[in-house]
Scaffold this active site. Structure first.
Site, PDB file in Angstrom:
ATOM      1  N   GLU A 128       5.589  21.155  50.914  1.00  0.00           N
ATOM      2  CA  GLU A 128       4.405  21.266  52.213  1.00  0.00           C
ATOM      3  C   GLU A 128       3.079  21.352  51.501  1.00  0.00           C
ATOM      4  O   GLU A 128       2.711  21.524  50.501  1.00  0.00           O
ATOM      5  CB  GLU A 128       4.705  22.314  53.100  1.00  0.00           C
ATOM      6  CG  GLU A 128       6.009  22.512  53.590  1.00  0.00           C
ATOM      7  CD  GLU A 128       6.116  23.385  54.657  1.00  0.00           C
ATOM      8  OE1 GLU A 128       5.294  24.500  54.718  1.00  0.00           O
ATOM      9  OE2 GLU A 128       7.383  23.474  55.317  1.00  0.00           O
ATOM     10  N   PRO A 129       2.044  20.547  52.592  1.00  0.00           N
ATOM     11  CA  PRO A 129       0.689  20.723  51.855  1.00  0.00           C
ATOM     12  C   PRO A 129       0.391  22.031  51.638  1.00  0.00           C
ATOM     13  O   PRO A 129      -0.569  22.347  50.613  1.00  0.00           O
ATOM     14  CB  PRO A 129      -0.031  20.029  53.116  1.00  0.00           C
ATOM     15  CG  PRO A 129       0.882  19.437  53.906  1.00  0.00           C
ATOM     16  CD  PRO A 129       2.285  20.041  53.561  1.00  0.00           C
ATOM     17  N   GLU A 242      19.294  19.342  39.647  1.00  0.00           N
ATOM     18  CA  GLU A 242      17.825  18.591  39.449  1.00  0.00           C
ATOM     19  C   GLU A 242      17.168  18.956  38.291  1.00  0.00           C
ATOM     20  O   GLU A 242      16.785  18.046  37.598  1.00  0.00           O
ATOM     21  CB  GLU A 242      17.008  19.165  41.034  1.00  0.00           C
ATOM     22  CG  GLU A 242      15.835  18.245  40.714  1.00  0.00           C
ATOM     23  CD  GLU A 242      14.954  18.358  42.228  1.00  0.00           C
ATOM     24  OE1 GLU A 242      15.333  19.255  42.894  1.00  0.00           O
ATOM     25  OE2 GLU A 242      13.707  17.835  42.120  1.00  0.00           O
ATOM     26  N   GLN A 336      -0.842   7.268  20.434  1.00  0.00           N
ATOM     27  CA  GLN A 336      -1.733   7.484  19.232  1.00  0.00           C
ATOM     28  C   GLN A 336      -1.479   6.379  18.149  1.00  0.00           C
ATOM     29  O   GLN A 336      -2.317   5.800  17.856  1.00  0.00           O
ATOM     30  CB  GLN A 336      -1.715   8.827  18.732  1.00  0.00           C
ATOM     31  CG  GLN A 336      -2.593   9.145  17.578  1.00  0.00           C
ATOM     32  CD  GLN A 336      -4.086   9.403  18.260  1.00  0.00           C
ATOM     33  OE1 GLN A 336      -4.380   9.470  19.489  1.00  0.00           O
ATOM     34  NE2 GLN A 336      -5.111   8.981  17.479  1.00  0.00           N
ATOM     35  N   GLY A 363      10.411  19.498  40.523  1.00  0.00           N
ATOM     36  CA  GLY A 363      11.646  20.456  40.484  1.00  0.00           C
ATOM     37  C   GLY A 363      11.488  21.784  39.979  1.00  0.00           C
ATOM     38  O   GLY A 363      12.571  22.486  39.467  1.00  0.00           O
ATOM     39  N   GLY A 364      10.439  22.424  40.129  1.00  0.00           N
ATOM     40  CA  GLY A 364      10.096  23.603  39.708  1.00  0.00           C
ATOM     41  C   GLY A 364       9.367  23.647  38.614  1.00  0.00           C
ATOM     42  O   GLY A 364       9.546  22.870  37.293  1.00  0.00           O
ATOM     43  N   THR A 365       7.939  23.974  38.501  1.00  0.00           N
ATOM     44  CA  THR A 365       6.934  23.742  37.441  1.00  0.00           C
ATOM     45  C   THR A 365       7.374  24.602  36.171  1.00  0.00           C
ATOM     46  O   THR A 365       8.269  25.595  36.196  1.00  0.00           O
ATOM     47  CB  THR A 365       5.526  24.286  37.762  1.00  0.00           C
ATOM     48  OG1 THR A 365       5.844  25.790  38.045  1.00  0.00           O
ATOM     49  CG2 THR A 365       4.932  23.435  39.004  1.00  0.00           C
ATOM     50  N   GLU A 367       5.566  26.934  34.843  1.00  0.00           N
ATOM     51  CA  GLU A 367       5.334  28.344  35.294  1.00  0.00           C
ATOM     52  C   GLU A 367       6.528  29.179  36.039  1.00  0.00           C
ATOM     53  O   GLU A 367       7.027  30.270  35.862  1.00  0.00           O
ATOM     54  CB  GLU A 367       4.128  28.502  35.966  1.00  0.00           C
ATOM     55  CG  GLU A 367       2.855  28.073  35.012  1.00  0.00           C
ATOM     56  CD  GLU A 367       2.677  26.666  34.877  1.00  0.00           C
ATOM     57  OE1 GLU A 367       3.252  25.735  35.626  1.00  0.00           O
ATOM     58  OE2 GLU A 367       1.926  26.337  34.059  1.00  0.00           O
TER      59      GLU A 367
HETATM   60  C1  FAD Z   1       5.540  12.606  42.215  1.00  0.00           C
HETATM   61  C2  FAD Z   1       5.999  13.749  42.737  1.00  0.00           C
HETATM   62  C3  FAD Z   1       7.402  13.660  43.335  1.00  0.00           C
HETATM   63  C4  FAD Z   1       7.893  14.724  44.166  1.00  0.00           C
HETATM   64  N1  FAD Z   1       8.864  14.675  44.742  1.00  0.00           N
HETATM   65  C5  FAD Z   1       9.231  15.770  45.764  1.00  0.00           C
HETATM   66  C6  FAD Z   1      10.370  15.591  46.499  1.00  0.00           C
HETATM   67  O1  FAD Z   1      10.895  14.517  46.743  1.00  0.00           O
HETATM   68  N2  FAD Z   1      10.444  16.316  47.456  1.00  0.00           N
HETATM   69  C7  FAD Z   1       9.880  17.583  47.550  1.00  0.00           C
HETATM   70  O2  FAD Z   1      10.350  18.596  48.239  1.00  0.00           O
HETATM   71  N3  FAD Z   1       8.853  18.002  46.786  1.00  0.00           N
HETATM   72  C8  FAD Z   1       8.495  17.012  45.774  1.00  0.00           C
HETATM   73  N4  FAD Z   1       7.577  17.174  44.988  1.00  0.00           N
HETATM   74  C9  FAD Z   1       6.720  18.379  44.862  1.00  0.00           C
HETATM   75  C10 FAD Z   1       6.897  19.058  43.567  1.00  0.00           C
HETATM   76  O3  FAD Z   1       8.129  19.903  43.607  1.00  0.00           O
HETATM   77  C11 FAD Z   1       5.957  20.192  43.725  1.00  0.00           C
HETATM   78  O4  FAD Z   1       4.597  19.453  43.557  1.00  0.00           O
HETATM   79  C12 FAD Z   1       6.116  21.258  42.865  1.00  0.00           C
HETATM   80  O5  FAD Z   1       7.207  22.359  43.214  1.00  0.00           O
HETATM   81  C13 FAD Z   1       4.706  22.134  42.619  1.00  0.00           C
HETATM   82  O6  FAD Z   1       4.319  22.617  43.869  1.00  0.00           O
HETATM   83  P1  FAD Z   1       2.940  22.205  44.491  1.00  0.00           P
HETATM   84  O7  FAD Z   1       2.305  21.072  44.098  1.00  0.00           O
HETATM   85  O8  FAD Z   1       2.712  22.797  45.716  1.00  0.00           O
HETATM   86  O9  FAD Z   1       1.956  23.264  43.499  1.00  0.00           O
HETATM   87  P2  FAD Z   1       1.846  24.976  43.715  1.00  0.00           P
HETATM   88  O10 FAD Z   1       3.058  25.667  44.086  1.00  0.00           O
HETATM   89  O11 FAD Z   1       0.721  25.140  44.631  1.00  0.00           O
HETATM   90  O12 FAD Z   1       1.425  25.574  42.335  1.00  0.00           O
HETATM   91  C14 FAD Z   1      -0.100  25.190  41.499  1.00  0.00           C
HETATM   92  C15 FAD Z   1       0.023  25.686  40.404  1.00  0.00           C
HETATM   93  O13 FAD Z   1       0.264  27.058  40.187  1.00  0.00           O
HETATM   94  C16 FAD Z   1       1.450  27.409  39.403  1.00  0.00           C
HETATM   95  N5  FAD Z   1       1.949  28.643  40.279  1.00  0.00           N
HETATM   96  C17 FAD Z   1       2.582  28.610  41.192  1.00  0.00           C
HETATM   97  N6  FAD Z   1       2.981  29.894  41.796  1.00  0.00           N
HETATM   98  C18 FAD Z   1       2.857  30.685  40.533  1.00  0.00           C
HETATM   99  C19 FAD Z   1       3.068  31.905  40.077  1.00  0.00           C
HETATM  100  N7  FAD Z   1       3.780  32.858  40.846  1.00  0.00           N
HETATM  101  N8  FAD Z   1       2.883  32.300  38.834  1.00  0.00           N
HETATM  102  C20 FAD Z   1       2.171  31.603  37.728  1.00  0.00           C
HETATM  103  N9  FAD Z   1       1.858  30.378  38.253  1.00  0.00           N
HETATM  104  C21 FAD Z   1       2.114  29.811  39.544  1.00  0.00           C
HETATM  105  C22 FAD Z   1       2.462  26.200  39.463  1.00  0.00           C
HETATM  106  O14 FAD Z   1       3.273  26.505  38.353  1.00  0.00           O
HETATM  107  C23 FAD Z   1       1.354  25.244  39.351  1.00  0.00           C
HETATM  108  O15 FAD Z   1       1.004  24.952  38.069  1.00  0.00           O
HETATM  109  C24 FAD Z   1       7.110  16.043  44.126  1.00  0.00           C
HETATM  110  C25 FAD Z   1       5.811  15.896  43.436  1.00  0.00           C
HETATM  111  C26 FAD Z   1       5.293  14.979  42.903  1.00  0.00           C
HETATM  112  C27 FAD Z   1       4.059  15.149  42.348  1.00  0.00           C
END
Ligand code: FAD
Length: 379
Positions: A128-129, A242, A336, A363-365, A367
């Protein structure tokens, strides 16, 4: 014999190679420019039996398991496909498994069979946003009203969201926390459901990505997947496949860049000698090859752990981080070593360089993977 090299899997690899050479590689640049894949590609892959691989035959799939799906991803990338093609052509790999595992026969007939036949496109809407990492914190609300749910909220970064006919959507039907989350399949075109213009991305440009908004959208209650409150567990279970798919994506993209760079350094001459004759270049290639090998073996070992034991959360999280980091290193070195050409849109390594960056986020960052690992090792 390894599970990756059975006679059937060698044939699957060969078929994917042929289809990639004919139906994908010649068109990638055009799709990257267009920002989406043609629907006819889904049909073409379904007709040769590659779209439904890893889904059970009882729901219209082609049978096999996650290894078969990985083989298709590997060959698509090794044969000149792009990360965006893989992400968008196989979005059903994240949109359908919950329905297959916990959905009613009605949902299977209405959504799973036509999607695996290449007639419908599905997406998964979790992020979500307000945030993606904290799945338990989603706020899109679904309130039961007779035979319907009334859905209000928004999803963002949804892969294939522009073209999708339906979205398997995480909604809050209950109270706060993970117990309050359910999955609801929402049809495109319902009143109150709007789709943004395509989001403009760094990479995966052949894959359309959308923000979705729900303003009191009335969704039939029979579109609930499983029971109310089942959503979080269904989403978490699915994350393992995933994440493995993304690790596969990463090592195969790195291997492709290694292959392209090996050919280039043998051919390109500077100061009267091929680049490949310079020790600094040879060592760069050796390090790239080492990292590809580590990424590949770690990823395949995580598949083995997952398929053999059913519980490989630690190994899967480690494999995703290992393969994605290796991929980032290899695509960077490839650019490069290609010099100025590596920075040009016409060179394939430039595309992989941009495409690689999403793998450590989606799919989970990194972090979040490390948080999962930390819990598993007793922290
Ligand atoms: C091209 C693309 C395709 C995607 N496709 C899909 C899709 O099909 N369906 C869907 O549902 N989503 C999709 N996503 C979303 C993606 O899964 C999310 O972007 C991702 O899970 C991270 O969520 P966020 O962007 O809200 O970042 P946030 O959750 O806001 O995190 C921002 C940063 O903070 C870090 N962070 C967050 N919490 C913690 C913590 N507790 N401790 C330390 N660090 C933390 C994160 O690792 C990240 O570096 C897509 C994203 C992209 C860019």
């Amino acid at each position: 014999m390894s599970r990756w090299d059975t006679t059937e899997r060698q044939a699957l690899r060969e078929l994917t190679r042929q289809v990639t050479a004919k139906e994908v590689a010649p068109h990638v640049a055009e799709w990257e420019r267009a920002g989406e894949l043609p629907r006819s590609l889904h049909k073409a892959f379904a007709e040769v039996g590659l779209l439904g691989v890893s889904f059970p035959e009882e729901v219209g799939g082609g049978g096999g398991d996650a290894v078969d799906a990985a083989i298709i991803t590997e060959e698509l990338l090794l044969g000149g496909g792009s990360g965006g093609v893989v992400a968008s052509l196989f979005t059903h790999g994240i949109a359908l498994p919950h329905i297959v595992g916990a959905g009613s026969p009605y949902l299977v007939d209405r959504y799973v069979r036509p999607t695996l036949a290449g007639d419908l496109i599905g997406s998964l809407g979790v992020t979500e946003p307000g945030g993606g990492s904290d799945v338990a914190g989603i706020t899109t609300r679904a309130v039961r009203d007779g035979d319907e749910y009334v859905v209000t909220g928004a999803k963002t970064y949804i892969t294939s969201g522009i073209r999708a006919d339906f979205v398997t959507t995480a909604v809050r039907t209950g109270g706060p926390g993970h117990q309050g989350i359910s999955l609801l399949v929402i049809d495109k075109g319902l009143p109150g459901f709007t789709v943004s213009s395509p989001l403009d991305k760094m990479g995966w440009r052949a894959s359309d990505t959308a923000e979705l908004s729900f303003d009191e959208v009335r969704v039939p209650a029979r579109n609930l997947v499983g029971g109310e409150g089942d959503g979080f567990v269904l989403i978490m279970k699915q994350f393992q496949s995933e994440r493995l798919a993304l690790a596969t994506h990463a090592w195969a993209m790195a291997q492709r860049c290694l292959d392209l760079t090996l050919a280039w350094v043998k051919d390109r001459e500077t100061f009267g000698r091929p680049l490949a004759s310079r020790q600094v270049v040879r060592h760069k290639l050796a390090e790239m090859a080492r990292q590809v090998w580590v990424a590949k073996t770690t990823t395949r070992s995580a598949y083995d752990a997952w398929l053999d034991t059913g519980d490989a959360v630690t190994e899967v999280s480690m494999a995703k981080n290992t393969a994605c980091a290796a991929c980032d290193h290899v695509v960077d070195e490839a650019v490069q070593l290609f010099g100025g050409l590596g920075y040009m849109r016409e060179s394939e390594v430039e595309r992989h360089y941009r495409d690689s960056r999403i793998l450590r986020i989606g799919g989970g960052t990194d972090e979040i993977m490390n948080e999962v690992i930390a819990k598993r090792i007793g922290l």
